[in-house]
Scaffold this motif. Structure first.
Motif, PDB file in Angstrom:
ATOM      1  N   ARG A  49       1.623   9.277  -6.105  1.00 50.14           N
ATOM      2  CA  ARG A  49       1.915  10.673  -5.796  1.00 50.14           C
ATOM      3  C   ARG A  49       2.921  11.297  -6.751  1.00 50.14           C
ATOM      4  O   ARG A  49       3.020  12.503  -6.844  1.00 50.14           O
ATOM      5  CB  ARG A  49       2.409  10.804  -4.363  1.00 50.14           C
ATOM      6  CG  ARG A  49       1.302  10.653  -3.361  1.00 50.14           C
ATOM      7  CD  ARG A  49       1.778  10.926  -1.962  1.00 50.14           C
ATOM      8  NE  ARG A  49       0.708  10.698  -1.024  1.00 50.14           N
ATOM      9  CZ  ARG A  49       0.836  10.057   0.113  1.00 50.14           C
ATOM     10  NH1 ARG A  49       2.016   9.597   0.476  1.00 50.14           N
ATOM     11  NH2 ARG A  49      -0.185   9.888   0.912  1.00 50.14           N
ATOM     12  N   TYR A  53     -10.507   7.288  -5.224  1.00 51.73           N
ATOM     13  CA  TYR A  53      -9.439   7.280  -4.230  1.00 51.73           C
ATOM     14  C   TYR A  53      -8.060   7.400  -4.869  1.00 51.73           C
ATOM     15  O   TYR A  53      -7.167   8.033  -4.312  1.00 51.73           O
ATOM     16  CB  TYR A  53      -9.525   6.034  -3.350  1.00 51.73           C
ATOM     17  CG  TYR A  53     -10.730   6.059  -2.437  1.00 51.73           C
ATOM     18  CD1 TYR A  53     -11.062   7.206  -1.729  1.00 51.73           C
ATOM     19  CD2 TYR A  53     -11.550   4.951  -2.294  1.00 51.73           C
ATOM     20  CE1 TYR A  53     -12.173   7.240  -0.907  1.00 51.73           C
ATOM     21  CE2 TYR A  53     -12.658   4.974  -1.470  1.00 51.73           C
ATOM     22  CZ  TYR A  53     -12.962   6.121  -0.783  1.00 51.73           C
ATOM     23  OH  TYR A  53     -14.051   6.156   0.027  1.00 51.73           O
ATOM     24  N   ALA A  54      -7.871   6.796  -6.046  1.00 48.75           N
ATOM     25  CA  ALA A  54      -6.591   6.943  -6.743  1.00 48.75           C
ATOM     26  C   ALA A  54      -6.383   8.398  -7.157  1.00 48.75           C
ATOM     27  O   ALA A  54      -5.288   8.945  -6.997  1.00 48.75           O
ATOM     28  CB  ALA A  54      -6.540   6.034  -7.960  1.00 48.75           C
ATOM     29  N   THR A 101      -5.472  10.444  -4.159  1.00 47.63           N
ATOM     30  CA  THR A 101      -4.091  10.173  -3.753  1.00 47.63           C
ATOM     31  C   THR A 101      -3.108  10.902  -4.659  1.00 47.63           C
ATOM     32  O   THR A 101      -2.119  11.467  -4.189  1.00 47.63           O
ATOM     33  CB  THR A 101      -3.809   8.661  -3.783  1.00 47.63           C
ATOM     34  OG1 THR A 101      -4.736   7.997  -2.920  1.00 47.63           O
ATOM     35  CG2 THR A 101      -2.404   8.357  -3.331  1.00 47.63           C
ATOM     36  N   GLY A 129      -3.596  14.863  -3.939  1.00 50.04           N
ATOM     37  CA  GLY A 129      -3.109  15.226  -2.616  1.00 50.04           C
ATOM     38  C   GLY A 129      -3.907  16.361  -1.990  1.00 50.04           C
ATOM     39  O   GLY A 129      -4.817  16.920  -2.593  1.00 50.04           O
ATOM     40  N   THR A 168       0.831  -1.207   0.000  1.00 47.25           N
ATOM     41  CA  THR A 168       0.000   0.000   0.000  1.00 47.25           C
ATOM     42  C   THR A 168       0.861   1.251   0.000  1.00 47.25           C
ATOM     43  O   THR A 168       0.596   2.192  -0.762  1.00 47.25           O
ATOM     44  CB  THR A 168      -0.935  -0.002   1.229  1.00 47.25           C
ATOM     45  OG1 THR A 168      -1.706  -1.205   1.231  1.00 47.25           O
ATOM     46  CG2 THR A 168      -1.852   1.194   1.211  1.00 47.25           C
ATOM     47  N   LYS A 184       1.014   4.104  -2.979  1.00 46.76           N
ATOM     48  CA  LYS A 184       0.766   5.521  -2.712  1.00 46.76           C
ATOM     49  C   LYS A 184       1.923   6.386  -3.192  1.00 46.76           C
ATOM     50  O   LYS A 184       1.717   7.451  -3.772  1.00 46.76           O
ATOM     51  CB  LYS A 184       0.529   5.758  -1.225  1.00 46.76           C
ATOM     52  CG  LYS A 184      -0.831   5.345  -0.742  1.00 46.76           C
ATOM     53  CD  LYS A 184      -1.004   5.673   0.720  1.00 46.76           C
ATOM     54  CE  LYS A 184      -2.348   5.253   1.235  1.00 46.76           C
ATOM     55  NZ  LYS A 184      -2.510   5.567   2.661  1.00 46.76           N
ATOM     56  N   ARG A 185       3.151   5.936  -2.948  1.00 46.88           N
ATOM     57  CA  ARG A 185       4.329   6.697  -3.406  1.00 46.88           C
ATOM     58  C   ARG A 185       4.351   6.833  -4.919  1.00 46.88           C
ATOM     59  O   ARG A 185       4.612   7.899  -5.458  1.00 46.88           O
ATOM     60  CB  ARG A 185       5.615   6.031  -2.920  1.00 46.88           C
ATOM     61  CG  ARG A 185       6.005   6.389  -1.513  1.00 46.88           C
ATOM     62  CD  ARG A 185       7.429   5.947  -1.207  1.00 46.88           C
ATOM     63  NE  ARG A 185       7.680   4.526  -1.462  1.00 46.88           N
ATOM     64  CZ  ARG A 185       7.447   3.547  -0.595  1.00 46.88           C
ATOM     65  NH1 ARG A 185       6.984   3.839   0.608  1.00 46.88           N
ATOM     66  NH2 ARG A 185       7.710   2.290  -0.895  1.00 46.88           N
TER      67      ARG A 185
END
Length: 92
Positions: free
Chosen positions: A18, A68-69, A72, A75, A10, A14-15
């Motif tokens: 971003r 949600y993507a 993310t 930001g 996860t 996320k990294r």
């Protein structure tokens, strides 16, 4: 042990999300709209209730995934930029 692996996956996801641009995030956010529409409009199709339920789960799940993507990718600062843009458009 399994929980640690899932947490690592996860965090890695996320990294990598971003790293994408703000514009990519907005595009991904807008992709959730057609899937939300499809998740409910498919109820009008003349098919079996079980098939409608399965389609709803698939389309609604895709809509939430894109939502949600996109959040993310964009930001917290991007959300502020989007809100400011809508506010300034409403004043004109």
């Amino acid at each position: 042990m399994d929980r640690n692996i899932l947490a690592n996956i996860t965090a890695s996801l996320k990294r990598s999300l971003r790293r994408l641009s703000f514009r990519s995030g907005v595009i991904v956010l807008f992709l959730c709209i057609p899937f939300y529409l499809l998740s409910f409009l498919q109820m009008l199709l003349p098919i079996d209730i079980a098939a409608k339920g399965a389609l709803w789960i698939v389309f609604f799940g895709l809509a939430k995934t894109f939502q949600y993507a996109g959040l993310t990718i964009v930001g917290a600062e991007g959300i502020r930029r989007i809100r400011a843009r809508f506010r300034s458009a409403g004043r004109k």
